[in-house]
Design an enzyme around this catalytic site. Structure first.
Site, mmCIF file in Angstrom:
data_model
loop_
_atom_site.group_PDB
_atom_site.id
_atom_site.type_symbol
_atom_site.label_atom_id
_atom_site.label_comp_id
_atom_site.label_asym_id
_atom_site.label_seq_id
_atom_site.Cartn_x
_atom_site.Cartn_y
_atom_site.Cartn_z
ATOM 1 N N ARG A 97 12.921 10.495 82.589
ATOM 2 C CA ARG A 97 11.979 11.377 81.906
ATOM 3 C C ARG A 97 10.603 10.723 81.988
ATOM 4 O O ARG A 97 10.297 9.813 81.228
ATOM 5 C CB ARG A 97 12.406 11.533 80.441
ATOM 6 C CG ARG A 97 11.758 12.702 79.716
ATOM 7 C CD ARG A 97 11.964 12.590 78.215
ATOM 8 N NE ARG A 97 11.032 11.637 77.650
ATOM 9 C CZ ARG A 97 11.267 10.879 76.574
ATOM 10 N NH1 ARG A 97 12.413 10.953 75.945
ATOM 11 N NH2 ARG A 97 10.351 10.046 76.124
ATOM 12 N N HIS B 265 8.979 13.204 75.456
ATOM 13 C CA HIS B 265 10.163 14.049 75.223
ATOM 14 C C HIS B 265 9.715 15.497 75.050
ATOM 15 O O HIS B 265 10.107 16.391 75.783
ATOM 16 C CB HIS B 265 10.929 13.576 73.989
ATOM 17 C CG HIS B 265 11.915 14.581 73.499
ATOM 18 N ND1 HIS B 265 13.068 14.880 74.186
ATOM 19 C CD2 HIS B 265 11.907 15.396 72.417
ATOM 20 C CE1 HIS B 265 13.734 15.839 73.544
ATOM 21 N NE2 HIS B 265 13.044 16.159 72.472
ATOM 22 N N TYR C 46 8.699 3.488 71.410
ATOM 23 C CA TYR C 46 10.055 3.009 71.704
ATOM 24 C C TYR C 46 10.319 2.604 73.154
ATOM 25 O O TYR C 46 11.375 2.095 73.455
ATOM 26 C CB TYR C 46 11.081 4.060 71.267
ATOM 27 C CG TYR C 46 10.880 5.447 71.852
ATOM 28 C CD1 TYR C 46 11.275 5.725 73.155
ATOM 29 C CD2 TYR C 46 10.285 6.459 71.107
ATOM 30 C CE1 TYR C 46 11.085 6.988 73.692
ATOM 31 C CE2 TYR C 46 10.087 7.724 71.640
ATOM 32 C CZ TYR C 46 10.493 7.978 72.935
ATOM 33 O OH TYR C 46 10.303 9.224 73.475
#
Ligand SMILES: Cc1ncc(C[n+]2csc(CCOP(=O)(O)OP(=O)(O)O)c2C)c(N)n1
Ligand SMILES: [Mg+2]
Lengths: 326, 363
Positions: free
Chosen positions: B258, B262, B271
């Site tokens: 990805r 998100h 993160y």
């Protein structure tokens, strides 16, 4: 203590209870490192470690099912479901087990767990991120359902929910997460679950609401009261189940008029139960039919149409005026 | 008594074009230059539309959107192996695949601007709309394949997309088990993009791979390079062929990444390390495919230029059309509740129209 918003107040309650009681833990998707998608669990993993701020695999039934086991084993899990729209995957575990474990085991096993989740509309979110389905949970005997409306009562009620010996569904009106700030007392504070709050006393009409709708309702009351001489008693329900009909009915007995504002769909929303209980106990005191302003019984539209399907200030005002003039 | 071995399992990994663009000719799928160009265009279009929508979102003209950049080989390659009469079942990270199923370019803009109208595919009636409840689409693909089989459409298969995170949901396991027991032509296509919001793949499952989960359900499973569109196409095509021949379902784990957020509500710097993103950007699926095409003399700088201009014009026209859209029927949620409107709903619709008619807030 400085003023804080609801997210900060929830975060504070979690910090306080995890500090006070080692058996309290949080679990859910993205609650650890990321601090929750709304940041409600921010800082907990750093402070209390990964074992008490658990990033779980992506499975709602697994989260609540294992929370039930933890609760049975003496822990106090506070499970976050990322959005209430994904919580229905937990209904099997909650209805089938958490709600009835005390009954089934004759009190030998209990489930002191909390399922927290953001719910409700008005934030321009995707499908499944805007519904108000408190009825699903309230319709299950053995579950308590709490909906705070402000930073201060969110902190106090979440604290009470964590300390409660039974399963509590804690629904957070996400529209109010960062909508406003409020003074939250330095000293730890709890509120009794199952008690509505009379936020403003009045004698002409009882107005009941909860969650994000409470603020909209309050605004309308302020508006009306600045325009004309009328005295409205404003009640924040705070707990959907068990329902505090004593407070509502005492108020209706005094005012003879009642309007209920709920974000939930009309049919079988909490307003239906409030009206039924008014009917049971204080029907003879009514001077006008009880009115409800609610969502509609349709699949919650995507956000482009959402506003039309949520109660508006105009609709609330009309309901109040019609009830006063009846 | 000594323990005896009752099963031995192995698992394959497929790559046709490696990271450097080196081709394994024995594995190269037999596609004509026209077909290859079509596939390349689909991937390129998906990338451009994704970037354009991200821009619109940042300007406040769209709500929250997921970003699909970096996963074009997965969705486009797999969809390319599908027939129009097959079932396409997805979640929300399959932009390029949906366009290949005939969805108009304006649809995702309408959808992410908050209107159900954007969920309707006017071209293909075997493409299910975006499904946000993770994992819940997998059993649908199984049921649809069952339906096709029972209705005598023996050749029809299902292709279902989902992410690595979704493999933790019960529905993933239940669906594969059902498809296996019923021996259905379902291709379970996992886009393992390494992350489920902030949860890394390693924390999602203790298995070394997602592909190996196939073994426990007694079906074929394979791990592939999800940034190698030839591998994606080949694995999906082979799985579909086996399914159509009555050999049951397949689980494909496509290893990809990805590249973006998100969704636009997410902040990945909380993160994950930027170095990881940079590492993966070297494996860009579109670039790799383009190099292969040029090497093969199936593509040229001139063709690239023409395509870029065309796509840019097409997207800009769509944005214009989108911005000129105003006509959304307020009470359409009532139209699609049931086939026949109940009296109760009829009354509620009237109440709704009456209320919004009076409501200055909505004017
Ligand atoms: C049942 C359910 N739970 C939670 C969510 C919230 N959510 C949306 S996307 C996401 C992560 C999904 O990860 P993955 O399956 O790997 O797909 P990706 O987004 O990486 O494509 C989560 C937790 C959801 N949409 N549905
Ligand atoms: Mg993923």
């Amino acid at each position: 203590m400085p003023k804080m918003n609801m997210i900060q107040a929830i975060n504070l309650a979690l910090h306080e209870e995890m500090e006070k009681d080692e058996t309290v833990l949080v679990m859910g998707q993205d609650v650890g490192v990321n601090g929750g998608v709304f940041r409600a669990t921010e800082g907990l993993s750093v402070k209390f470690g990964k074992e008490r701020a658990i990033d779980t695999p992506l499975a709602e039934s697994g989260i609540i099912g294992s929370a039930i086991g933890m609760a049975i084993a003496g822990l106090k899990p506070v499970a976050e479901i990322q959005f209430s729209g994904f919580s229905y995957l937990t209904l099997g575990q909650l209805e089938g087990n958490a709600a009835r474990m005390r009954t089934r085991s004759r009190g030998q096993f209990t489930c002191p767990l909390v399922m927290r989740m953001p719910y409700g509309g008005g934030v321009r979110a995707l499908e499944h991120h805007s519904e108000s389905k408190e009825t699903y949970w309230a319709h299950t005997a053995g579950l308590k359902v709490v909906i705070p409306s402000s930073p201060r009562n969110a902190r106090a009620l979440l604290t009470a929910a964590i300390r409660d010996p039974d399963p509590v569904i804690f629904m957070e009106p996400k529209h109010s997460y960062r909508a406003f700030k409020e003074e939250v007392p330095e000293k730890k504070e709890t509120m009794e679950i199952g008690k509505a709050e009379i936020v403003r006393e009045g004698s002409d009409l009882t107005l009941v609401s909860w969650g994000a709708m409470f603020h909209l309702t309050k605004k309308v009351v302020d508006q009306i009261q600045s325009e004309r001489k009328v005295s409205i008693e404003l009640i924040d329900l705070l707990t959907i189940s068990p329902m505090d009909s004593a407070t509502i009915n005492a108020s209706v007995r005094k005012t003879g008029r009642c309007v209920i504002v709920q974000e939930a769909q009309k049919t079988l929303g909490p307003a239906s139960e409030i009206i039924a209980r008014i009917n049971d106990e204080v029907l003879m005191y009514l001077e006008a039919p009880v009115k409800r302003v609610s969502g509609y019984d349709v699949v919650m539209p995507y956000f482009g149409r959402e506003k039309m399907y949520l109660p508006t200030m105009e609709r609330i005002r009309r309901a109040i005026e019609e009830t006063l003039e009846f | 008594m000594p323990l005896k071995t009752i099963g031995k399992f192995s698992l394959s990994y497929l790559q046709v074009l490696d990271d450097k663009g080196k081709l394994d000719e024995n594995l190269e799928p037999k596609l004509s230059n026209t077909e290859l160009n079509k596939l390349y265009r689909a991937m390129y279009l998906a990338r451009q539309l994704d970037s354009r929508m991200l821009k619109l979102q940042r300007q406040g003209r769209l709500g929250t959107i997921p970003v699909c950049t970096g996963q074009e080989a997965c969705v486009c390659g797999a969809t390319f192996a599908l027939r129009d009469s097959d079932w396409f079942v997805g979640s929300y990270r399959e932009l390029g695949g949906r366009l290949m199923r005939g969805e108009p370019l304006i649809n995702p803009m309408i959808y992410y601007n908050g209107y159900e109208e954007g969920s309707f595919n006017p071209v293909n009636d075997r493409t299910l709309p975006i499904n946000i409840i993770l994992g819940s689409q997998l059993p649908h693909a199984v049921g649809a394949a069952y339906g096709s089989r029972l209705k005598g459409e023996k050749e029809n298969a299902s292709l279902v997309f989902f992410g690595d995170g979704s493999t933790s949901e019960g529905d993933f396991h239940e669906a594969i088990n059902f498809a296996a027991v019923w021996k259905l032509p379902v291709v379970f296509f996992c886009q393992n993009n390494q992350w489920a919001i902030s949860t890394p793949r390693a924390n999602q499952t203790h298995s070394e791979s997602i592909a190996q989960k196939a073994i426990s359900y007694g079906i074929d499973g394979i791990q592939i390079d999800g940034n190698d569109v030839l591998a994606v196409y080949k694995a999906t095509k082979d799985a579909l062929d086996r399914g159509r021949a009555g050999e049951g379902p397949t689980l494909i784990e496509a290893v990809t990444y990805r590249m973006g957020v998100h969704t636009t509500a997410d902040d990945p710097t909380r993160y994950r390390k930027n170095a990881e993103v940079e590492e993966w950007s070297k494996k860009d699926p579109i670039k790799r495919f383009e190099n292969y095409l040029i090497e093969k003399k199936a593509w040229s700088a001139r063709k690239q230029k023409t395509m870029e201009d065309e796509i840019k014009a097409e997207i800009e026209q769509t944005v214009k059309d989108f911005e000129n859209m105003t006509d959304f029927k307020p009470d359409s949620p009532f139209d699609y509740l049931f086939e026949t409107e109940t009296d109760d709903i009829k009354a509620l619709r009237a109440e709704f129209l009456n209320e919004i008619g009076k409501d200055a807030d909505n004017a």
